[in-house]
Design an enzyme around this catalytic site. Structure first.
Site, PDB file in Angstrom:
ATOM      1  N   GLU A 117       0.737  -1.182   0.047  1.00 44.10           N
ATOM      2  CA  GLU A 117      -0.054   0.066  -0.030  1.00 44.10           C
ATOM      3  C   GLU A 117       0.955   1.436   0.012  1.00 44.10           C
ATOM      4  OE1 GLU A 117      -3.909  -0.600   2.699  1.00 44.10           O
ATOM      5  OE2 GLU A 117      -2.198  -2.049   3.269  1.00 44.10           O
ATOM      6  N   ASP A 190      -2.557  -4.427   3.676  1.00 45.90           N
ATOM      7  CA  ASP A 190      -2.516  -5.112   5.192  1.00 45.90           C
ATOM      8  C   ASP A 190      -3.698  -6.028   5.521  1.00 45.90           C
ATOM      9  OD1 ASP A 190      -0.753  -3.166   5.861  1.00 45.90           O
ATOM     10  OD2 ASP A 190      -2.338  -1.487   6.349  1.00 45.90           O
ATOM     11  N   GLU A 194     -10.088  -4.059   5.222  1.00 42.00           N
ATOM     12  CA  GLU A 194      -9.566  -2.929   3.895  1.00 42.00           C
ATOM     13  C   GLU A 194      -8.669  -3.367   3.186  1.00 42.00           C
ATOM     14  OE1 GLU A 194      -9.390   1.690   4.004  1.00 42.00           O
ATOM     15  OE2 GLU A 194      -9.678   0.596   6.047  1.00 42.00           O
ATOM     16  N   TYR A 413       1.408  -5.186  13.169  1.00 44.35           N
ATOM     17  CA  TYR A 413      -0.027  -4.540  12.349  1.00 44.35           C
ATOM     18  C   TYR A 413      -0.756  -4.018  13.755  1.00 44.35           C
ATOM     19  CZ  TYR A 413      -3.500  -3.413   9.342  1.00 44.35           C
ATOM     20  OH  TYR A 413      -4.523  -2.808   8.743  1.00 44.35           O
ATOM     21  N   ARG A 415      -3.731  -2.449  13.868  1.00 41.06           N
ATOM     22  CA  ARG A 415      -5.230  -2.582  13.641  1.00 41.06           C
ATOM     23  C   ARG A 415      -5.667  -3.793  14.022  1.00 41.06           C
ATOM     24  NH1 ARG A 415      -3.677   0.724   9.434  1.00 41.06           N
ATOM     25  NH2 ARG A 415      -4.225   3.032  10.062  1.00 41.06           N
TER      26      ARG A 415
END
Length: 874
Positions: A117, A190, A194, A413, A415
């Site tokens: 990303e 990720d 999303e 990560y 989230r």
């Protein structure tokens, strides 16, 4: 949909611009250098939506601008703004893929393409993947619903229409060209819903590529994790994609169908969000409770006793005769008189210890961070907003430049809602604890923590990628904010695997005639996990240590005032020492306003939103002027209260906590493959469509019902009473006789110039104070002929330079802070409101106001000593 701001926010202003804004230097930090997505409320989008929805544009009057320092925008600036808008409407130039093929195709030939990303993530992966791989960045989402129209076919089972995001043609062309020449293509956004949706959209752009396209997921950007992911690539998980797709469609339906109703009834340009509006409702409901709260008086009675050996300790009255006092409080009529009479009785009564109870107490370690708890701890300890926390964490995750090591991902990560740690991490942490502190700090079995219902167990908790990278070792390579957050994450992960802290909890019962008192205290016997993590500032403080006591001892009331807290036994001139017998008046306090930390906790408890949305929820409602910050507190504006009342009254089935939590559970079921995503969208659309149908033809009457009438007669026409309206610059008063009468004026007298003492330093004329966009200020009454201005101060001397005073200011982001009037010569600044009261330990000449679960307190900004704020009057 609540998009991930950490991926889309623009670059932070330069240091010079931050100084110009007047914000505290330490609070400014770098942000990822990415373009910000335009909000649905942009002028062009609003106009297009009005045309699409058939809502007529209401006649508007410009609200009177709030007077304040600063020049009007020049014609040149306005022309540049028009130029940018015109540029935004131009079609995006086509990319010549043939030219790209010549330059990029050869480089990609024979290699494996990995698409991530962000450029930072790309740089970190390139370092250890080697020459057989090419890593390209998509720069976030590449496709989305169109901005200028609904983009959801309601009649065709809510099918979405995705289009390439403006500005992404070049990135997509590079990915397509490289994919045609590569041996294999790996999509590695990720590891969440999303990220899966981004991978799906990328795959849709590579359908013509005759190469295998696989999905890579890893929770940390390390060689070990990426190598393992390359051994086990997988296909796209359409359950994850559909869960994200359902959320996006739900948010679009609410935003594009409800927003026009809000425009036509309250103010042009407003918007309504599915989750953000419910979060706003929580804040407004709390504010309604605060406004309706009626303080109740109560008294407490404390006594300083001396042991036979002369040691001093404090006890509190808990019983009068056979009647126990609830929480040691005297309530009811004449409570003050009763407290004074009991104080006299205690001064004369013989006291003795009738009972001592010592209980061992263990306090277990806290779990490692998940997204919500990281945001809460960063807010409580360092004053970070949720958005700032996630922006800094994103940088730590994607990679930081470490001398001799290149770009290194420092944390996993960020989230996640699962407090699980991998077996490798558990082994590493337990080994570090044993080596540094000894076996006494390592439990026999690893500490395991339970996830909440619906947590994604495939994820890990937030932890450092290597425990050996201690905060001290990486500090030279991090900014102040990055270090603070990494230090917090590292300590929390290590502490989560340590042994419990052990205390001795002591309770002493005292009898003085017919009265009963109690003294309590605790002694830390073994620190355990607290040795690593320490105590949170917002935790209730452990009770103080008691001297050695024995049952049956006779006690005497201390004869001298208590000055033990003074370093040299001195008190300030305006503060008397505490008397040995102290009847004290208190008033009950309303529940505190939400902060970033407490709102995130409430959202998590109510099952509203998900880890990727918490930060953007707070950011969105503050940017829309529905909420403003007072220190760390989130206070709803009048506009926010009005919009909430409007939505709750007319969309009761959609904007409520239970319904929103139920939608989140249904989205979780879509992710688990238990539910079809179109059915979830229909569950929201059915009540929403019914509410919209019921409102047809009623907007005019609703708009009139929302107008707040005043007792002020219009000074221009004299026929009408002025009403409160909302415009581009906020609330103002206007004549309801528009368009015959076009009178407007500021909302209240505080916005009008008020004479103050003193003379203009330039011309000798009088001075006036008024409200400006960056706080209250003073200027010459001859303005604009005389340009003299100065800040409106709090009357608190600057503790750094001793020459200026502290004044309230507002940053460019609308956050209130307090800084020295001698800036830039003196750069002292605080986020919390200062009070002209010295620290009881003598560490600071001022204290700051902070709100805790127990109410308002004063805290020393240096030693963090906390004392009770002055009691509010009834």
């Amino acid at each position: 949909m609540a998009t991930r701001k950490s991926r889309t926010d623009g670059a932070a202003p330069s240091a010079a611009r931050r100084k110009k804004a007047g914000a505290p230097a330490k609070a400014a930090a770098r942000q990822p250098n990415r373009k910000a997505k335009s909000a649905p409320a942009d002028d062009a989008v609003i106009a297009a939506e009005k045309r699409a929805s058939g809502v007529e544009t209401p006649a508007r009057r410009r609200a009177p601008a709030v007077p304040g320092p600063g020049p009007e925008r020049s014609p040149a600036v306005r022309a540049r703004g028009r130029g940018r808008r015109a540029e935004a409407l131009k079609p995006e130039p086509e990319v010549n893929e043939a030219e790209l093929e010549a330059s990029l195709g050869e480089k990609a030939s024979g290699k494996n393409l990995v698409v991530v990303e962000s450029p930072t993530k790309s740089k970190t992966l390139t370092k250890f993947l080697g020459k057989d791989f090419m890593v390209l960045a998509s720069n976030g989402h590449v496709m989305d619903l169109p901005k200028s129209q609904l983009g959801v076919d309601i009649d065709n089972d809510f099918e979405p229409e995705y289009v390439p995001i403006r500005g992404k043609n070049s990135a997509l062309a590079k990915i397509r060209v490289a994919a045609r020449s590569a041996n294999a293509v790996y999509l590695a956004p990720d590891p969440d819903r999303e990220g899966e949706a981004i991978a799906w959209h990328l795959a849709s752009q590579l359908k013509g590529v005759k190469r295998p396209v696989r999905r890579l997921t890893f929770n940390e950007i390390t060689q070990r994790a990426v190598t393992e992911a390359l051994r086990h690539p997988r296909d796209l998980d359409m359950n994850l994609v559909n869960a994200q797709q359902a959320r996006r469609v739900l948010d679009r339906l609410v935003g594009y169908k409800v927003s026009p109703f809000v425009w036509s009834t309250v103010k042009y340009g407003l918007s309504a969000g599915r989750v953000q509006s419910v979060a706003l409702r929580l804040i407004c409901d709390r504010e309604s409770v605060i406004r309706a709260f009626v303080p109740e008086e109560y008294w407490t009675l404390e006594v300083d006793y001396l042991t036979p050996g002369g040691e001093r300790f404090t006890a509190r009255l808990v019983r009068v005769g056979e009647d126990k006092l609830e929480n040691g409080q005297l309530r009811g009529d004449a409570a003050g008189e009763r407290a004074a009479a009991l104080a006299d009785e205690l001064r004369e009564a013989a006291a003795r210890i009738v009972g001592i109870d010592v209980k061992p107490k263990r306090k277990g370690a806290v779990p490692p961070f998940i997204t919500s708890t990281l945001q809460q701890a960063a807010s409580n300890r360092h004053g970070f907003t949720s958005q700032r926390t996630m922006q800094v964490a994103q940088k730590l995750y994607e990679g930081m430049e470490l001398r001799g090591q290149g770009s290194v991902g420092l944390i996993t990560y960020m989230r996640t809602d699962a407090p699980r740690l991998s077996d490798e991490a558990l082994t590493e942490i337990r080994g570090w604890l044993a080596r540094e502190f000894g076996d006494a700090y390592v439990p026999e079995q690893p500490n395991l923590y339970r996830s909440k219902k619906g947590a994604q167990e495939a994820h890990e908790a937030i932890r450092p990628t290597s425990i050996e990278r201690t905060p001290a070792s990486v500090r030279p390579f991090l900014t102040e904010e990055q270090f603070k957050l990494y230090d917090l994450i590292w300590k929390r992960a290590v502490a989560s695997q340590a042994t419990p802290a052990e205390f001795d909890q002591t309770s002493v019962d005292i009898e003085a005639g017919r009265l009963g008192l109690r003294a309590s205290g605790s002694v830390l016997r073994f620190p355990g996990w607290l040795k690593v993590y320490g105590r949170d500032e917002d935790d209730e403080a452990e009770e103080g240590r008691l001297p050695e006591l024995e049952q049956g001892w006779a006690l005497s009331v201390a004869s001298a005032p208590n000055m033990a807290s003074r370093p040299s036994g001195e008190t300030s001139a305006d503060e008397a020492p505490a008397a040995p017998v102290r009847p004290e008046q208190h008033f009950t306090q309303p529940p505190p306003r939400y902060t970033d930390a407490s709102l995130v906790k409430a959202l998590e408890d109510e099952n509203i939103g998900r880890p990727s949305t918490y930060a953007t929820i707070v950011t969105t409602i503050t940017k829309r002027d529905y909420v403003e910050r007072e220190g760390r507190s989130l206070k709803p504006t009048d506009l926010g209260m009005l919009v909430t009342r409007l939505l709750v009254e007319h969309f009761p089935d959609v904007f409520n906590v239970e319904f929103t939590a139920g939608m989140e559970e249904e989205l979780d079921e879509v992710e688990e493959g238990k539910r079809e995503w179109h059915h979830v969208v229909r569950d929201l659309w059915t009540p929403l469509h019914k509410d919209l149908e019921d409102l047809k033809g009623k907007t005019g009457a609703i708009k009139k019902s929302l107008l707040e009438k005043t007792d002020i007669t219009c000074p221009s026409c004299g026929k009408h009473k002025l009403v409160k309206k909302y415009g581009r610059n906020g609330a103002f008063l206007a004549c309801p006789g528009y368009p015959e009468c076009k009178h407007t004026q500021p909302l209240d007298q505080a916005e009008l110039p008020v004479p103050v003492e003193g003379k203009c330093e330039l011309c000798g004329a009088g001075l006036v104070a008024r409200q400006g966009p960056y706080g209250r200020y003073i200027h010459c009454e001859r303005r604009p002929d005389c340009k003299f201005t100065k800040p409106f101060t709090l009357g608190v001397p600057c503790p750094q330079c001793g020459q200026g005073e502290l004044a309230e200011k507002r940053s460019r982001r609308g956050k209130i802070f307090y800084s020295c009037t001698r800036w830039p010569e003196c750069d002292f600044a605080l986020w919390d409101k200062p009070v002209a009261k010295a620290c009881p330990n003598g560490d600071s000449p001022l204290m700051v106001e902070k709100t805790y679960k127990s109410g308002m307190s004063l805290v020393c900004p240096k030693c963090r000593t906390k004392v009770a704020a002055e009691p509010a009057s009834a």
